[in-house]
Design an enzyme around this catalytic site. Structure first.
Site, PDB file in Angstrom:
ATOM      1  N   HIS A   8       0.786  -1.488   0.021  1.00  0.00           N
ATOM      2  CA  HIS A   8       0.048  -0.027  -0.021  1.00  0.00           C
ATOM      3  C   HIS A   8       0.919   1.403   0.052  1.00  0.00           C
ATOM      4  O   HIS A   8       1.945   1.155   0.485  1.00  0.00           O
ATOM      5  CB  HIS A   8      -1.126   0.079   1.118  1.00  0.00           C
ATOM      6  CG  HIS A   8      -0.499   0.125   2.533  1.00  0.00           C
ATOM      7  ND1 HIS A   8      -0.750  -0.383   3.701  1.00  0.00           N
ATOM      8  CD2 HIS A   8       0.746   0.983   2.978  1.00  0.00           C
ATOM      9  CE1 HIS A   8      -0.318   0.066   4.742  1.00  0.00           C
ATOM     10  NE2 HIS A   8       0.590   0.915   4.344  1.00  0.00           N
TER      11      HIS A   8
ATOM     12  N   GLU B  95      -5.186   0.477   0.193  1.00  0.00           N
ATOM     13  CA  GLU B  95      -4.746  -0.901   0.183  1.00  0.00           C
ATOM     14  C   GLU B  95      -4.912  -1.991  -0.891  1.00  0.00           C
ATOM     15  O   GLU B  95      -5.715  -1.450  -1.824  1.00  0.00           O
ATOM     16  CB  GLU B  95      -5.787  -1.671   1.535  1.00  0.00           C
ATOM     17  CG  GLU B  95      -5.572  -0.953   2.983  1.00  0.00           C
ATOM     18  CD  GLU B  95      -4.429  -1.487   3.519  1.00  0.00           C
ATOM     19  OE1 GLU B  95      -3.703  -1.765   2.912  1.00  0.00           O
ATOM     20  OE2 GLU B  95      -4.736  -1.582   4.832  1.00  0.00           O
TER      21      GLU B  95
END
Ligand code: F6R
Length: 260
Positions: free
Chosen positions: A138, A143
């Site tokens: 990330h 994410e």
């Protein structure tokens, strides 16, 4: 992508600090994007030293932070507000009104995110965006599976990220589940992306970011599409790069005018 491999994180942070300092010297009203976490701590220490010892002047600089935990008041000891004031803002001469950090207590989150994007645009866009990288690839808190064109928005943290960030909260359970983060599309509009990664635990994410396919499953890999992305690594973080020797040779043989 430009890959700079240094013997250790201290020397890597020195290179990163010279890149940020050069931007501030050349453009006193520069807009700097900032990250939190362990990785940029040495960079911030060096910038503070440069301010104190060489008069590096941040009085015209505007700052935008990448992210903030949702639900934490600014004064919470583990908020990114607290982190930034402790490690940088209270130690340099940046003007308070030019500091921007996403609002973790926003009631209307979409409106607050739109306002953040608008503030970046009004400031003229980000000149240098400092980035760290998660063990899962990330950047910001985008994410895996984040849209490569995402904008500032609410995100849910993965268990892996909450585990990594548990130290600041005492336990994994105490880490907030949600954050506000600049999107990958927002980060990609920065004129220069400066990613720092240190330590063996980042080696896989770095290798996937640099030498793997561009994929939302490794959000950092979107930087392959950026016209000016510089990755400053220590040896351990670079240890899974297949072309590490080539990157080092290129850096050592840069013409003088291209050196940092
Ligand atoms: C923090 C951020 C994150 C961190 C990443 C690495 O503002 O945007 O992407 O850079 O989680 O964290 P550290 O440096 O603590 O390993």
């Amino acid at each position: 992508m430009e890959i700079i491999i240094q013997p250790d994180s201290q020397q890597a942070s020195q290179v990163a600090a010279r890149i940020v300092a050069r931007t501030v010297r050349e453009k006193p009203h520069a807009v700097i994007g900032l990250a939190t976490g362990n990785t940029p701590l040495q960079l911030y220490r060096i910038l503070v030293e440069m301010h104190r010892e060489q008069g590096l002047d941040f009085s015209g600089v505007t700052c935008f932070n990448l992210d903030e935990y949702l639900g934490l008041p600014q004064a919470h000891p583990s908020s990114y507000h607290s982190y930034m004031w402790a490690h940088l803002f209270s130690l340099i001469n940046v003007a308070k009104e030019r500091i921007h950090i996403p609002d973790g207590l926003a009631q209307d989150i979409p409106a607050s995110c739109r306002k953040y994007e608008q503030a970046i645009r009004s400031a003229g866009g980000i000149d240098v965006q400092v980035l760290g990288i998660g063990t899962n690839g990330h950047i910001g808190f985008n994410e895996p599976s984040s849209s490569l064109q995402s904008r500032t928005r609410i995100k849910t943290l993965t268990d892996e990220t909450r585990r990594s960030n548990a130290a600041g909260f005492g336990s994994e359970a105490a880490v907030p589940t949600h954050v506000i983060t600049m999107g990958l599309g927002t980060i990609m509009e920065s004129r220069l992306c400066l990613l720092l990664a240190f330590g063996k635990k980042k080696a896989r994410a770095v290798a996937q970011t640099v030498e793997g396919p561009v994929t939302a499953m490794v959000p950092g890999s979107v930087l392959q599409m950026h016209p000016r992305a510089i990755l400053v690594l220590d040896r351990e973080a670079a240890s899974e790069l297949k072309m590490a020797e080539y990157y080092s040779w290129v850096y050592e043989h840069k013409p003088g005018w291209q050196k940092y």
